[in-house]
Scaffold this motif. Structure first.
Motif, PDB file in Angstrom:
ATOM      1  N   UNK A  79       0.800  -1.228   0.000  1.00  0.00           N
ATOM      2  CA  UNK A  79       0.000   0.000   0.000  1.00  0.00           C
ATOM      3  C   UNK A  79       0.832   1.278   0.000  1.00  0.00           C
ATOM      4  N   UNK A  80       2.046   1.216   0.521  1.00  0.00           N
ATOM      5  CA  UNK A  80       2.914   2.392   0.542  1.00  0.00           C
ATOM      6  C   UNK A  80       3.463   2.713  -0.844  1.00  0.00           C
ATOM      7  N   UNK A  81       3.234   1.825  -1.813  1.00  0.00           N
ATOM      8  CA  UNK A  81       3.682   2.048  -3.189  1.00  0.00           C
ATOM      9  C   UNK A  81       2.504   2.248  -4.139  1.00  0.00           C
ATOM     10  N   UNK A  82       1.399   2.747  -3.615  1.00  0.00           N
ATOM     11  CA  UNK A  82       0.191   2.945  -4.429  1.00  0.00           C
ATOM     12  C   UNK A  82       0.488   3.762  -5.687  1.00  0.00           C
ATOM     13  N   UNK A  83       1.451   4.651  -5.608  1.00  0.00           N
ATOM     14  CA  UNK A  83       1.766   5.534  -6.737  1.00  0.00           C
ATOM     15  C   UNK A  83       2.313   4.779  -7.959  1.00  0.00           C
ATOM     16  N   UNK A  84       2.748   3.531  -7.814  1.00  0.00           N
ATOM     17  CA  UNK A  84       3.280   2.794  -8.968  1.00  0.00           C
ATOM     18  C   UNK A  84       2.257   1.862  -9.611  1.00  0.00           C
ATOM     19  N   UNK A  85       1.083   1.727  -9.021  1.00  0.00           N
ATOM     20  CA  UNK A  85       0.093   0.788  -9.546  1.00  0.00           C
ATOM     21  C   UNK A  85      -0.309   1.136 -10.976  1.00  0.00           C
ATOM     22  N   UNK A  86      -0.600   2.386 -11.252  1.00  0.00           N
ATOM     23  CA  UNK A  86      -0.999   2.773 -12.609  1.00  0.00           C
ATOM     24  C   UNK A  86       0.133   2.517 -13.603  1.00  0.00           C
ATOM     25  N   UNK A  87       1.364   2.831 -13.200  1.00  0.00           N
ATOM     26  CA  UNK A  87       2.514   2.587 -14.079  1.00  0.00           C
ATOM     27  C   UNK A  87       2.675   1.100 -14.366  1.00  0.00           C
ATOM     28  N   UNK A  88       2.576   0.269 -13.333  1.00  0.00           N
ATOM     29  CA  UNK A  88       2.697  -1.174 -13.520  1.00  0.00           C
ATOM     30  C   UNK A  88       1.587  -1.688 -14.432  1.00  0.00           C
ATOM     31  N   UNK A  89       0.367  -1.224 -14.193  1.00  0.00           N
ATOM     32  CA  UNK A  89      -0.776  -1.660 -15.002  1.00  0.00           C
ATOM     33  C   UNK A  89      -0.540  -1.338 -16.469  1.00  0.00           C
ATOM     34  N   UNK A  90      -0.036  -0.146 -16.736  1.00  0.00           N
ATOM     35  CA  UNK A  90       0.238   0.277 -18.106  1.00  0.00           C
ATOM     36  C   UNK A  90       1.466  -0.439 -18.682  1.00  0.00           C
ATOM     37  N   UNK A  91       2.555  -0.471 -17.911  1.00  0.00           N
ATOM     38  CA  UNK A  91       3.809  -1.045 -18.398  1.00  0.00           C
ATOM     39  C   UNK A  91       3.704  -2.534 -18.703  1.00  0.00           C
ATOM     40  N   UNK A  92       2.878  -3.253 -17.943  1.00  0.00           N
ATOM     41  CA  UNK A  92       2.805  -4.703 -18.085  1.00  0.00           C
ATOM     42  C   UNK A  92       1.498  -5.185 -18.703  1.00  0.00           C
ATOM     43  N   UNK A  93       0.773  -4.280 -19.354  1.00  0.00           N
ATOM     44  CA  UNK A  93      -0.512  -4.629 -19.973  1.00  0.00           C
ATOM     45  C   UNK A  93      -0.364  -5.753 -20.998  1.00  0.00           C
ATOM     46  N   UNK A  94       0.703  -5.756 -21.747  1.00  0.00           N
ATOM     47  CA  UNK A  94       0.899  -6.779 -22.784  1.00  0.00           C
ATOM     48  C   UNK A  94       1.238  -8.154 -22.216  1.00  0.00           C
ATOM     49  N   UNK A  95       1.506  -8.235 -20.937  1.00  0.00           N
ATOM     50  CA  UNK A  95       1.891  -9.504 -20.309  1.00  0.00           C
ATOM     51  C   UNK A  95       0.704 -10.225 -19.665  1.00  0.00           C
ATOM     52  N   UNK A  96      -0.472  -9.631 -19.724  1.00  0.00           N
ATOM     53  CA  UNK A  96      -1.668 -10.216 -19.116  1.00  0.00           C
ATOM     54  C   UNK A  96      -1.444 -10.509 -17.623  1.00  0.00           C
ATOM     55  N   UNK A  97      -0.854  -9.541 -16.946  1.00  0.00           N
ATOM     56  CA  UNK A  97      -0.575  -9.647 -15.517  1.00  0.00           C
ATOM     57  C   UNK A  97      -1.530  -8.723 -14.770  1.00  0.00           C
ATOM     58  N   UNK A  98      -2.214  -9.270 -13.781  1.00  0.00           N
ATOM     59  CA  UNK A  98      -3.129  -8.481 -12.952  1.00  0.00           C
ATOM     60  C   UNK A  98      -2.313  -7.746 -11.888  1.00  0.00           C
TER      61      UNK A  98
END
Length: 104
Positions: free
Chosen positions: A58-77
């Protein structure tokens, strides 16, 4: 269902290491076939081909959007862990949240 491959991410990997151990026990108790590892945020690229889920402290909430975008092609939730269970390292509640997010 195939084995679920989960990567827990926190700043240094230390607190998520304890959470991973607690989640492994809870997953086994819940009958969930899963591998659960903990790594620092800087190591995600090294594991992205071998995981299904990233659970972010939870202390890294600021990276969730980046991870979601960066790894979209990997089908990773990408799932943001909740402070209520993360702060207590409650693996049972973490697995319940994971199952809810994954529709299991």
């Amino acid at each position: 269902m195939a084995k679920l491959r989960i990567l827990l991410v926190c700043g240094s990997g230390a607190s998520s290491g304890f959470m991973a151990a607690n989640m492994r026990k809870a997953a086994a108790a819940a009958g969930l076939d899963a591998t659960i590892q903990a790594r620092s945020e800087s190591e995600v690229d090294n594991y992205i081909d071998d995981i299904d889920v990233i659970m972010v402290g939870p202390h890294l909430a600021y990276i969730v959007d980046d991870f979601t975008e960066d790894y979209a092609d990997y089908n990773v939730k990408v799932i943001l862990m909740k402070p209520e269970y993360y702060s207590r390292l409650d693996g049972t509640l973490a697995i319940a949240h994971l199952k809810e997010e994954m529709g299991l």
